[in-house]
Design a protein around this motif. Structure first.
Motif, PDB file in Angstrom:
ATOM      1  N   ARG A 269       0.862  -1.180   0.000  1.00  0.00           N
ATOM      2  CA  ARG A 269       0.000   0.000   0.000  1.00  0.00           C
ATOM      3  C   ARG A 269       0.893   1.222   0.000  1.00  0.00           C
TER       4      ARG A 269
ATOM      5  N   ARG B 221       1.423   2.322 -16.415  1.00  0.00           N
ATOM      6  CA  ARG B 221       0.996   1.149 -15.650  1.00  0.00           C
ATOM      7  C   ARG B 221       2.013   0.036 -15.795  1.00  0.00           C
ATOM      8  N   ASP B 239       6.137  -8.322  -8.725  1.00  0.00           N
ATOM      9  CA  ASP B 239       5.726  -7.209  -7.864  1.00  0.00           C
ATOM     10  C   ASP B 239       5.797  -5.908  -8.665  1.00  0.00           C
ATOM     11  N   PHE B 241       5.058  -2.893  -7.811  1.00  0.00           N
ATOM     12  CA  PHE B 241       5.643  -1.740  -7.122  1.00  0.00           C
ATOM     13  C   PHE B 241       7.168  -1.800  -7.124  1.00  0.00           C
ATOM     14  N   VAL B 270       0.894   7.947  -7.294  1.00  0.00           N
ATOM     15  CA  VAL B 270       1.119   6.500  -7.365  1.00  0.00           C
ATOM     16  C   VAL B 270      -0.115   5.809  -6.812  1.00  0.00           C
ATOM     17  N   GLU B 271      -0.591   4.797  -7.531  1.00  0.00           N
ATOM     18  CA  GLU B 271      -1.682   3.988  -6.990  1.00  0.00           C
ATOM     19  C   GLU B 271      -1.324   2.527  -7.191  1.00  0.00           C
ATOM     20  N   LEU B 272      -1.434   1.747  -6.113  1.00  0.00           N
ATOM     21  CA  LEU B 272      -1.173   0.320  -6.211  1.00  0.00           C
ATOM     22  C   LEU B 272      -2.497  -0.432  -6.139  1.00  0.00           C
ATOM     23  N   GLY B 275      -3.691  -2.833  -3.426  1.00  0.00           N
ATOM     24  CA  GLY B 275      -3.401  -1.793  -2.445  1.00  0.00           C
ATOM     25  C   GLY B 275      -3.607  -2.196  -1.013  1.00  0.00           C
ATOM     26  N   PRO B 281       1.660  -6.143  -4.747  1.00  0.00           N
ATOM     27  CA  PRO B 281       0.935  -5.302  -5.717  1.00  0.00           C
ATOM     28  C   PRO B 281       0.965  -5.899  -7.115  1.00  0.00           C
ATOM     29  N   THR B 283      -0.597  -4.356  -9.756  1.00  0.00           N
ATOM     30  CA  THR B 283      -0.502  -3.241 -10.694  1.00  0.00           C
ATOM     31  C   THR B 283      -0.034  -1.985  -9.960  1.00  0.00           C
ATOM     32  N   ALA B 284       0.887  -1.278 -10.588  1.00  0.00           N
ATOM     33  CA  ALA B 284       1.308   0.033 -10.096  1.00  0.00           C
ATOM     34  C   ALA B 284       1.024   1.031 -11.204  1.00  0.00           C
ATOM     35  N   GLU B 285       0.218   2.025 -10.886  1.00  0.00           N
ATOM     36  CA  GLU B 285      -0.127   3.058 -11.863  1.00  0.00           C
ATOM     37  C   GLU B 285       0.429   4.374 -11.339  1.00  0.00           C
TER      38      GLU B 285
END
Lengths: 412, 412
Positions: A269, B221, B239, B241, B270-272, B275, B281, B283-285
């Protein structure tokens, strides 16, 4: 031909299929959250199975549902079990596999009148998955619940445990009465899907779990200064995310220096503030979750991560703070149980692997009052908590036979 | 004594103080978003100042508010200006400084009957800050608006530009009539606070802006696999992230290899997914925003970041995709305007520094039709868009005097 017992595979398969249809919704996911309609329907179905098998049905104050063979209050029991409650949108094996295979084992022992020195019991524990916090049934059995915890427990929608149980004609406070006497359980053995990729990747059917990982979970904040991304030169920034990225890049080093092959570290997170594309992040807040089966290694890792974060914060002119969100001590499985599993697998000509459990199970709780252990079977690609959860039928059969014979070894 | 002109500092200070009280709320922030009550009140105040100074007041179809000296349709005008609209919760200088100092310059030129070969005009542009998208006034003036854009423009609450202007007795479609003829502007010069830390840290009073940075903004992404943080060994993870963290750690290298001292790269969002602390994670965007004053360098950086992301994705078994959210080409300021600023600063015995603007200003638009440039004055600790925005009065005086004399040089 070996002298090991064999479960009735067709019956086991039918049972798993039948249970998997209870609580299944249109998205193919199973919804049997503790004390929900689906859970109660599954409990009724399981009770009928137990009674029609000629086993004695026992429900304790925590609504743990038991099947008992050769019960005696005088004799320590060999116990197996797992849970039939699920997370929302679950697969058909998590928990259910251990309950159905445990029931099948008792049926075989009963039908064949296998001579045993100890009673054997299969328990389906209440709320393992955590609608009301998780591990409710095993905690009750081990005397780890308090009246305060029972009264405070509620689900994500704010429904209280006391109300949810009352709606089903149950009294939550009765969970306190489920506690077993010290010494009354000779051994506890849980069969479960691995929920990880190790057995599947290595093509091994049986995992002999020798420890359940402990963990610590931190909420970490790196605090710099939020600045305009266009007007602030790179060398004048106090970029909190760059601090986090540097730290994440050091995780492999820290694990190599201070960890074991069983260590895991996850940043799952991340939140940046203010969190806009054109602002240098002033604050990065993130979770750091670290697992190992050895408490000393966990402590060494905590030290090392703290040092790494401090050094990065100092060098980058950031502030660094963290709160400990949770810590769980690792549990070692009992050698008598591991050995019963390994002997049974060997006698059945099945390959087995000693391995840790990375996930939480009722066994973690049961280990506080009894010699405990687990059998893992492979999870296809490690998938779990989703309808894609899958274990090949031959692996299920192998796991069930290993459980059956390990119970015999433990009960003699 | 040098022969340079001087503004009336007490009057300038009083004007800035008076304007700063319009739209100020209890949190000390200023709220003069375009065509709001505060903005309209400030427009009325500014109109009175222009008229009482004996300058001619001109409001065009885009509601740009002008003060004109020696106006003639035959002669290209030397223009200065900025804006009096603000972001919500603004400080007292962003925009307002350029308008008030421009007005003060025209007052001095008028009072002293300074001989000029060209008309001089101060313009307060409509909606620079972006309630309805930003740079409305300067775009109208340069003929860059379309009827579609005007009709589509709305604020974050869904209020349309057309309605907001109509409520103030203005017609948004009239903005199309504000377009000036090609060649009708001899030069455009905007005084603005730096909104960055460079002048403040170096103790230099005047920034002679020679370019306004362009940028590209990507949404990136990285897609791996979401797995259980406990059951998935480190070497079996994909992973997302960790891929992002590795990329973030390469930004300094990429800037050293392909960037200039003016390059900036920011990961601000940043959004995981999913999350959660206990899930690797999947996806990491994240946002990647890159600025430089040289288009070729921007293109080289885009290539280098794409290569870095591809290599990381390949090595870590991740997928990599990105969308271009926006691109803005850098603008070079005109040598005639830079030279007028530098000569004036030198004659006033002020230290000046050639520097880029990292933020967007009306000058960026004005450069499309006229030789353009900017003067920066120091922002205390680079702070802006907050009530903590501050520039020392002596720096404001230095900036205003530089503007005044640069306008004289440009108008002769």
């Amino acid at each position: 031909m070996d002298t090991e017992l064999r479960i009735n595979f067709e019956r086991l398969k039918q049972n798993l299929d039948d249970l998997s249809n209870i609580g299944r919704e249109k998205d193919h996911g199973i919804y049997r959250m503790a004390f929900s309609k689906g859970d109660m329907q599954a409990r009724r179905w399981l009770s009928e199975q137990i009674e029609s098998a000629g086993l004695s049905l026992h429900q304790d104050g925590a609504a743990n549902l038991g099947a008992r063979l050769n019960w005696s209050d005088e004799q320590p029991v060999v116990m197996t079990g797992s849970h039939i409650d699920t997370v929302p949108g679950a697969g058909h094996l998590d928990g259910a596999l251990g309950v159905i295979c445990g029931l099948e084992a008792l049926r075989v022992l009963h039908e064949r009148k296998v001579p045993l020195s100890h009673p054997v019991e299969m328990v389906a524990f209440s709320d393992e998955e955590g609608r009301f916090g998780g591990l409710l049934g095993s905690q009750s059995l081990c005397g780890l619940l308090t009246p305060e915890a029972i009264l405070a427990a509620e689900d994500l929608e704010g429904v209280r445990l006391t109300d949810a149980m009352q709606q089903q004609g149950l009294s939550a406070m009765e969970a306190l009465s489920a506690q077993r006497d010290p010494g009354s359980i000779k051994a506890f053995l849980e069969l479960h899907i691995e929920q990880g990729p190790v057995l599947d990747r290595q093509g091994i059917q049986i995992g002999a779990v020798d420890a359940i990982t402990g963990l610590f979970k931190w909420n970490v904040r790196l605090i710099g200064a939020a600045n305009h991304a266009g007007t602030t030169p790179m060398e004048m920034r106090q970029d909190a995310f760059q601090g986090l990225a540097e730290f994440a890049g050091q995780i492999d080093r820290v694990l190599e220096e201070h960890g074991s092959p069983r260590s895991r570290t996850t940043i799952g997170r991340v939140e940046l503030f203010p969190g806009a594309a054109n602002v240098v992040p002033g604050t990065a807040e993130f979770s750091l979750e670290v697992r190992d089966t050895d408490q000393q290694i966990l402590e060494a890792l905590a030290d090392a991560y703290r040092r790494a974060l401090s050094a990065i914060a100092r060098r980058r002119d950031l502030m660094f703070e963290f709160e400990v969100l949770s810590t769980i001590e690792p549990i070692q499985c009992h050698s008598s149980v591991i050995s019963a599993v390994e002997s049974s697998a060997r006698a059945l000509d099945l390959k087995s692997l000693r391995m840790p459990s990375g996930a939480v199970h009722d066994t973690q709780i049961m280990a506080s009052m009894a010699p405990a252990g687990m059998i893992f079977v492979p999870s296809k690609e490690g998938r779990s908590h989703s309808p894609a959860e899958w274990t090949a039928w031959k692996d299920i059969e192998a796991g069930a036979n290993t459980l059956l014979n390990a119970l015999v070894r433990l009960a003699n």
